[in-house]
Design a protein around this motif. Structure first.
Motif, mmCIF file in Angstrom:
data_model
loop_
_atom_site.group_PDB
_atom_site.id
_atom_site.type_symbol
_atom_site.label_atom_id
_atom_site.label_comp_id
_atom_site.label_asym_id
_atom_site.label_seq_id
_atom_site.Cartn_x
_atom_site.Cartn_y
_atom_site.Cartn_z
ATOM 1 N N LEU A 80 0.827 -1.216 0.000
ATOM 2 C CA LEU A 80 0.000 0.000 0.000
ATOM 3 C C LEU A 80 0.856 1.259 0.000
ATOM 4 O O LEU A 80 0.534 2.230 -0.685
ATOM 5 C CB LEU A 80 -0.937 0.008 1.208
ATOM 6 C CG LEU A 80 -2.166 -0.884 1.122
ATOM 7 C CD1 LEU A 80 -2.923 -0.875 2.444
ATOM 8 C CD2 LEU A 80 -3.075 -0.450 -0.014
ATOM 9 N N ALA A 81 1.940 1.242 0.763
ATOM 10 C CA ALA A 81 2.832 2.412 0.804
ATOM 11 C C ALA A 81 3.441 2.676 -0.564
ATOM 12 O O ALA A 81 3.582 3.833 -0.981
ATOM 13 C CB ALA A 81 3.932 2.194 1.842
ATOM 14 N N ALA A 82 3.780 1.615 -1.275
ATOM 15 C CA ALA A 82 4.358 1.789 -2.611
ATOM 16 C C ALA A 82 3.306 2.295 -3.593
ATOM 17 O O ALA A 82 3.577 3.193 -4.398
ATOM 18 C CB ALA A 82 4.956 0.473 -3.099
ATOM 19 N N LEU A 83 2.097 1.736 -3.529
ATOM 20 C CA LEU A 83 1.050 2.102 -4.491
ATOM 21 C C LEU A 83 0.444 3.479 -4.227
ATOM 22 O O LEU A 83 0.214 4.247 -5.159
ATOM 23 C CB LEU A 83 -0.063 1.051 -4.479
ATOM 24 C CG LEU A 83 0.304 -0.338 -4.999
ATOM 25 C CD1 LEU A 83 -0.860 -1.300 -4.804
ATOM 26 C CD2 LEU A 83 0.712 -0.283 -6.459
ATOM 27 N N ASN A 86 3.751 6.222 -2.893
ATOM 28 C CA ASN A 86 4.928 6.233 -3.772
ATOM 29 C C ASN A 86 6.241 5.988 -3.033
ATOM 30 O O ASN A 86 7.269 6.555 -3.370
ATOM 31 C CB ASN A 86 5.005 7.547 -4.559
ATOM 32 C CG ASN A 86 3.813 7.717 -5.475
ATOM 33 O OD1 ASN A 86 3.391 6.768 -6.130
ATOM 34 N ND2 ASN A 86 3.254 8.902 -5.494
ATOM 35 N N GLU A 87 6.197 5.138 -2.012
ATOM 36 C CA GLU A 87 7.421 4.780 -1.305
ATOM 37 C C GLU A 87 8.173 3.721 -2.106
ATOM 38 O O GLU A 87 7.574 2.903 -2.793
ATOM 39 C CB GLU A 87 7.102 4.252 0.096
ATOM 40 C CG GLU A 87 6.567 5.324 1.016
ATOM 41 C CD GLU A 87 6.388 4.844 2.445
ATOM 42 O OE1 GLU A 87 6.873 3.751 2.791
ATOM 43 O OE2 GLU A 87 5.748 5.574 3.213
ATOM 44 N N ALA A 88 9.483 3.755 -2.011
ATOM 45 C CA ALA A 88 10.322 2.834 -2.770
ATOM 46 C C ALA A 88 10.377 1.467 -2.089
ATOM 47 O O ALA A 88 10.429 1.364 -0.869
ATOM 48 C CB ALA A 88 11.728 3.390 -2.895
ATOM 49 N N ILE A 89 10.366 0.430 -2.920
ATOM 50 C CA ILE A 89 10.568 -0.930 -2.437
ATOM 51 C C ILE A 89 11.989 -1.324 -2.815
ATOM 52 O O ILE A 89 12.297 -1.526 -3.985
ATOM 53 C CB ILE A 89 9.557 -1.919 -3.055
ATOM 54 C CG1 ILE A 89 8.137 -1.528 -2.672
ATOM 55 C CG2 ILE A 89 9.871 -3.341 -2.598
ATOM 56 C CD1 ILE A 89 7.066 -2.401 -3.296
ATOM 57 N N THR A 90 12.839 -1.420 -1.810
ATOM 58 C CA THR A 90 14.236 -1.770 -2.057
ATOM 59 C C THR A 90 14.390 -3.285 -2.139
ATOM 60 O O THR A 90 13.481 -4.039 -1.767
ATOM 61 C CB THR A 90 15.139 -1.232 -0.927
ATOM 62 O OG1 THR A 90 14.764 -1.895 0.294
ATOM 63 C CG2 THR A 90 14.985 0.281 -0.771
#
Length: 113
Positions: A80-83, A86-90
């Motif tokens: 949810l944070a990424a979608l 717009n947080e990055a998934i490292t």
């Protein structure tokens, strides 16, 4: 493993629904800091629904199988944070998510009597 999942299937599905509700509630709390009271109240509603669904889920499965499924909250929160935010998934986060999912699958499939 398949038998364990079949035995606890309804509880597992309810725990997944609970995790989704809780994560959406937490996301709404985060969004309420910039978007107002409606998100805050919606967050409480979703979080509360998630808690109630979780209580019902325990009726349909073993605690030793269902309780570890709460770790799916971390996976769903990251998605949810990424979608939405717009947080990055490292790569490290992705590896962690894969390990959490594998752990949940192994625990859900390890209900032996």
């Amino acid at each position: 493993m398949i038998e364990s999942i079949q035995k606890n299937k309804k509880g597992i599905l309810l725990m997944i629904v609970s995790s989704i509700c809780v994560c959406v509630g937490q996301l709404f709390w985060k969004l309420s800091s910039t978007n107002g009271t409606m998100f805050l109240l919606s967050g409480f509603v979703f979080y509360g629904m998630g808690a109630l669904v979780m209580i019902v889920a325990y009726k349909y499965g073993k605690l030793s199988v269902l309780q570890p499924m709460l770790s799916l909250n971390y996976v769903l929160s990251m998605i949810l944070a990424a979608l939405v935010l717009n947080e990055a998934i490292t790569l490290l986060k992705l590896i962690g998510v894969i390990m959490i999912i594998l752990g949940v699958v192994m625990i859900a499939g390890g209900d032996e009597e």
